[in-house]
Enzyme design. Structure first.
Site: not given
Ligand code: PLP
Length: 361
Positions: A102, A172, A196
């Site tokens: 990511w 993030d 999540k």
């Molecule tokens: C799942 C995830 C993403 C992607 O998220 P989307 O909402 O599908 O764009 C980005 N960063 C992390 C750390 C993730 O776990």
């Protein structure tokens, strides 16, 4: 009805109580004679949901007054682009700490916009650890520094954050927001896709220091400016109303069980159960992450052979465990144990891991 032992990486398990509440209100939300999905986003009933969700998030994370809370769309993936679009100034550098896929994807988007740098990386080890804070290399021309707090695919997590003062720190937190108490004031922008730890997919939470909203963004299209959404309290256009309603219910549930202190304890208990099963197996199960960098949200491990891995996964499936296949870039297995996964599911998985090991050691 039997609920699955759901270890999906995302979208992932939601608290049963939250789903039951949504079910009970599905056809008639607060005597409106309609579902929350059918309400106008300008109605007082919906506005109440919207503002309560933001208020609960502020409350749970002790978000200071000088931050805005935004509900956006496009997932964390759109944030990868919006961040450099809004904050990467010409002649300056966006500095990324690479701790997994990511972070790499976030960096890739910044490269479309301007100059980038890599402050630190664990790529050579296939991302088994979080780089030492003292090894990170900053640049006086940094527009901002970006990191990923929990690495969903590799199963590593920052347990202490670097303190960055020369530039905004952007994080993030898609896969660990609200899993533990958080000193929000140490960060300038926090973002997280909801699917999540926060609710269903379709909503992205952004917590942004108001100071950052003063930047000149004349070159940025309206929908892609943080300013636009902050000025209209995330009601510039139609927000994902049902997702925000679910988010509100998840936040209310978290508050009812005692908030971030309480969930942090519960998450530690859950992680201890599964890492315990790994550590007691004399290398039968091998954790992908080094011990110091282990994630409390995603537990990644392998078995001695590919054959045993497949047998483990198929027996697990028969026993009602869902979502244990590792991501293709790591292989093996991954148990995602987000806030919505109950302790009993982790106990059941740890028991299964013990007995599988006893049979096949
Ligand atoms: C799942 C995830 C993403 C992607 O998220 P989307 O909402 O599908 O764009 C980005 N960063 C992390 C750390 C993730 O776990």
């Amino acid at each position: 009805m039997k609920r699955a032992y759901n270890f999906n990486a995302g979208p992932s398990a939601l608290p049963t109580e939250v789903l039951e509440k949504a079910q009970s209100e599905l056809l008639d939300f607060e005597n409106t004679g309609m579902s929350v999905m059918e309400l106008s986003h300008r109605s007082k009933e919906y506005e109440n949901v919207h503002h309560t969700a933001a208020h609960l998030l502020r409350d749970l994370l002790n978000i200071p007054e000088d931050y805005d809370v935004l509900f956006l769309q496009g997932g964390a993936s759109l944030q990868f682009a919006m961040i450099p679009l809004n904050f990467l100034d010409e002649g300056k550098v966006a500095n990324y700490i690479l701790t997994g896929s990511w972070s790499e994807k976030a960096l890739k988007e910044a490269k479309f916009i301007g100059k980038t740098a890599i402050a630190g990386s664990a790529k050579e080890s296939n991302y088994t650890f979080i780089p030492d804070i003292s090894s990170l290399q900053y640049n006086e021309h940094d527009s901002y520094v970006h990191l990923t707090s929990n690495n969903t695919i590799f199963g590593t997590q920052w347990h202490t954050f670097p303190s960055v003062s020369h530039a905004p720190l952007i994080v993030d937190m898609s896969s660990d927001i609200l899993s533990r108490p958080l000193p929000v004031k140490n960060f300038d922008l926090i973002y997280a896709g909801a699917q999540k730890n926060l609710g269903p997919s379709g909503v992205t939470v952004v917590i942004i220091r108001k100071e950052l909203l003063k930047r000149n963004v004349d070159h940025v299209p309206t929908m892609l400016r943080y300013q636009t959404h902050a000025e209209k309290q995330s009601l510039y256009n139609t927000p994902p109303t049902f997702g925000i309603y679910m988010l509100k219910e998840v936040l209310q549930w978290l508050k009812n069980i005692g908030g971030t202190e309480q969930i942090a304890e519960r998450n530690q208990t859950k992680a201890n159960l599964i890492y315990g099963a790994i550590d007691e197996s004399e290398q039968f199960y091998k954790g992908h992450a080094t011990k110091e960098s282990r994630s409390l949200m995603n537990v990644t491990f392998t078995l001695p052979t590919e054959e045993l891995t497949q047998q483990f996964l198929s027996e697990a499936k028969e026993k009602g465990f869902v979502g244990l296949n590792g991501h293709r870039s790591v292989g093996g297995c991954r148990a995602s144990i987000y806030n919505g996964v109950p302790v009993e599911a982790c106990e059941a998985l740890a028991d299964f891991m013990h007995s599988f090991y006893q049979t096949h050691r």
